[in-house]
Design a protein around this motif. Structure first.
Motif, PDB file in Angstrom:
ATOM      1  N   ARG A   1       0.755  -1.244   0.015  1.00  0.00           N
ATOM      2  CA  ARG A   1      -0.024   0.011   0.013  1.00  0.00           C
ATOM      3  C   ARG A   1       0.890   1.282   0.006  1.00  0.00           C
ATOM      4  O   ARG A   1       0.596   2.340  -0.674  1.00  0.00           O
ATOM      5  N   THR A   2       1.927   1.242   0.678  1.00  0.00           N
ATOM      6  CA  THR A   2       2.764   2.452   0.798  1.00  0.00           C
ATOM      7  C   THR A   2       3.270   2.621  -0.623  1.00  0.00           C
ATOM      8  O   THR A   2       3.562   4.094  -0.962  1.00  0.00           O
ATOM      9  N   LEU A   3       4.296   1.594  -1.113  1.00  0.00           N
ATOM     10  CA  LEU A   3       4.748   2.195  -2.615  1.00  0.00           C
ATOM     11  C   LEU A   3       3.595   2.476  -3.372  1.00  0.00           C
ATOM     12  O   LEU A   3       3.978   3.305  -4.258  1.00  0.00           O
ATOM     13  N   ARG A   4       2.454   1.966  -3.496  1.00  0.00           N
ATOM     14  CA  ARG A   4       1.471   2.194  -4.760  1.00  0.00           C
ATOM     15  C   ARG A   4       1.058   3.660  -4.375  1.00  0.00           C
ATOM     16  O   ARG A   4       1.083   4.427  -5.059  1.00  0.00           O
ATOM     17  N   ARG A   5       0.880   4.077  -2.945  1.00  0.00           N
ATOM     18  CA  ARG A   5       0.556   5.478  -2.679  1.00  0.00           C
ATOM     19  C   ARG A   5       1.455   6.585  -3.376  1.00  0.00           C
ATOM     20  O   ARG A   5       0.880   7.182  -3.548  1.00  0.00           O
TER      21      ARG A   5
ATOM     22  N   LEU B   1      13.155   9.292  -0.924  1.00  0.00           N
ATOM     23  CA  LEU B   1      14.115   8.595  -0.234  1.00  0.00           C
ATOM     24  C   LEU B   1      13.861   7.942   1.052  1.00  0.00           C
ATOM     25  O   LEU B   1      14.312   6.704   1.197  1.00  0.00           O
ATOM     26  N   THR B   2      12.983   8.527   1.557  1.00  0.00           N
ATOM     27  CA  THR B   2      12.815   8.181   3.194  1.00  0.00           C
ATOM     28  C   THR B   2      12.121   6.569   2.900  1.00  0.00           C
ATOM     29  O   THR B   2      12.438   5.688   3.401  1.00  0.00           O
ATOM     30  N   VAL B   3      10.868   6.683   2.121  1.00  0.00           N
ATOM     31  CA  VAL B   3      10.134   5.628   1.533  1.00  0.00           C
ATOM     32  C   VAL B   3      10.940   4.341   1.125  1.00  0.00           C
ATOM     33  O   VAL B   3      10.918   3.249   1.682  1.00  0.00           O
TER      34      VAL B   3
ATOM     35  N   LEU C   1       5.347  -0.932  -9.651  1.00  0.00           N
ATOM     36  CA  LEU C   1       5.241  -0.997  -8.230  1.00  0.00           C
ATOM     37  C   LEU C   1       3.966  -1.776  -8.022  1.00  0.00           C
ATOM     38  O   LEU C   1       4.018  -2.702  -6.914  1.00  0.00           O
ATOM     39  N   TYR C   2       2.957  -1.732  -8.899  1.00  0.00           N
ATOM     40  CA  TYR C   2       1.862  -2.675  -8.788  1.00  0.00           C
ATOM     41  C   TYR C   2       2.176  -4.091  -8.851  1.00  0.00           C
ATOM     42  O   TYR C   2       1.880  -4.935  -8.153  1.00  0.00           O
ATOM     43  N   LEU C   3       2.970  -4.367  -9.836  1.00  0.00           N
ATOM     44  CA  LEU C   3       3.685  -5.486 -10.053  1.00  0.00           C
ATOM     45  C   LEU C   3       4.392  -6.364  -8.946  1.00  0.00           C
ATOM     46  O   LEU C   3       4.332  -7.429  -8.660  1.00  0.00           O
TER      47      LEU C   3
END
Length: 313
Positions: free
Chosen positions: A5-9, A135-137, A58-60
């Motif tokens: 969820r984080t990366l998709r957001r 960068l943080t994420v 990122l979805y994949l």
């Protein structure tokens, strides 16, 4: 919040921010004719396009493991990052052509536009915020695609600053600074592309992780009270994550059940490290003569307090 969820957001946020900047710069570039702003618009267009690639990538990569991909889909991320690099190189080449043509023509109109200054100041602020956030994420969730994007955003801060200098210089009587600033923007864009490619090639070719992480992996295995030493420690990238294999040395009078418990405990502790995906541990009993010195292991182990010498423990 989960990694998925984080990366998709973050991917959707990048797309929205880059699209807004592209549209804003495009309007200002058409109204003012500034080559520096036009180059920034092209840069933002490339950012918008590869943001779409990142969202799809990122979805994949964040899909859960399945029968055909039992270890998940994270290994797609370095390829996503290389698509990012391709977009960066394309944008840089377009800006070099545009600014070079203007410089060779030599007929450069003076430019005075508060709107051009305003959109570039806004770009600097937005890109600085996106750089820090991505960068943080990216580091927190071990995402090379987001780290690559963070580098691009950091470079966008510098290139927008160069464009701002060019626009201000053109406004105070040096119109040649406008295409020169565009050229500086282009060189910065290409430099970012090189950084992205360099970083992600290591993920694709299975390079070893940094020494600090290798030492942490080794020390984690040696922290088990029944592990007397280790050798043949191999850690390498498989996509953005790390696979580890190592031999641990235990006393040979252990039962099969005890040896199994030691192995399972070491695997669990090593795999608990955020960067590690899979760990494979082989247990060596002393009596079989498989204990041996390992120079790579010894360089990561602190000297013993007694004599200052290093060993496999």
């Amino acid at each position: 919040m989960t990694r998925r969820r984080t990366l998709r957001r973050v991917g959707l946020l990048l797309f929205g921010a880059n699209l807004a900047l592209f549209l804003s710069k495009g309007v200002v570039a058409v109204e003012t004719g500034s080559l520096a702003v036009q180059s920034e618009a092209i840069n933002s267009l490339a950012d918008t396009v590869y943001s779409l690639v990142i969202v799809g990538g990122l979805y994949l990569t964040t899909r859960p493991p399945d029968f055909e991909h039992p270890h998940g889909h994270e290994r797609i991320e370095p390829f996503v990052s290389l698509f990012v690099a391709a977009g960066i190189f394309l944008a840089g080449g377009a800006v070099i052509y545009q600014s070079g043509t203007a410089l060779l023509a030599g007929d450069i109109e003076p430019l005075r536009s508060p709107a051009a200054v305003g959109i570039l100041v806004l770009t600097i602020a937005a890109k600085l915020a996106l750089y820090r956030y991505c960068l943080t994420v990216g580091r927190t969730w071990q995402s090379p695609a987001l780290v690559a994007t963070a580098l691009d955003n950091r470079n966008d801060v510098l290139t927008a600053g160069a464009a701002l200098v060019g626009v201000i210089g053109a406004a105070v009587g040096a119109p040649i600074l406008d295409p020169l600033a565009a050229l500086v923007v282009a060189l910065g864009i290409l430099h970012t592309g090189v950084e992205v490619v360099r970083d992600n090639v290591n993920y694709l070719v299975g390079a070893a992780p940094p020494d600090e992480l290798r030492k942490e992996i080794l020390q984690t295995a040696l922290d088990h009270p029944d592990v007397e030493g280790a050798h043949d420690v191999i850690a390498h990238y498989v996509g953005p994550e790390i696979d580890v294999s190592l031999h641990v040395e235990v006393e040979g009078d252990r039962t099969l059940r005890e040896a199994h418990d030691i192995e399972s405990a070491v695997v669990t502790s090593v795999e608990a490290l955020p960067q590690v995906d899979d760990a494979f541990v082989h247990v060596d009993p002393r009596e079989l003569g498989e204990w041996k010195a390992d120079e790579e292991v010894e360089q990561f182990v602190d000297p013993t307090p007694d004599d200052g010498e290093t060993d496999s423990r």
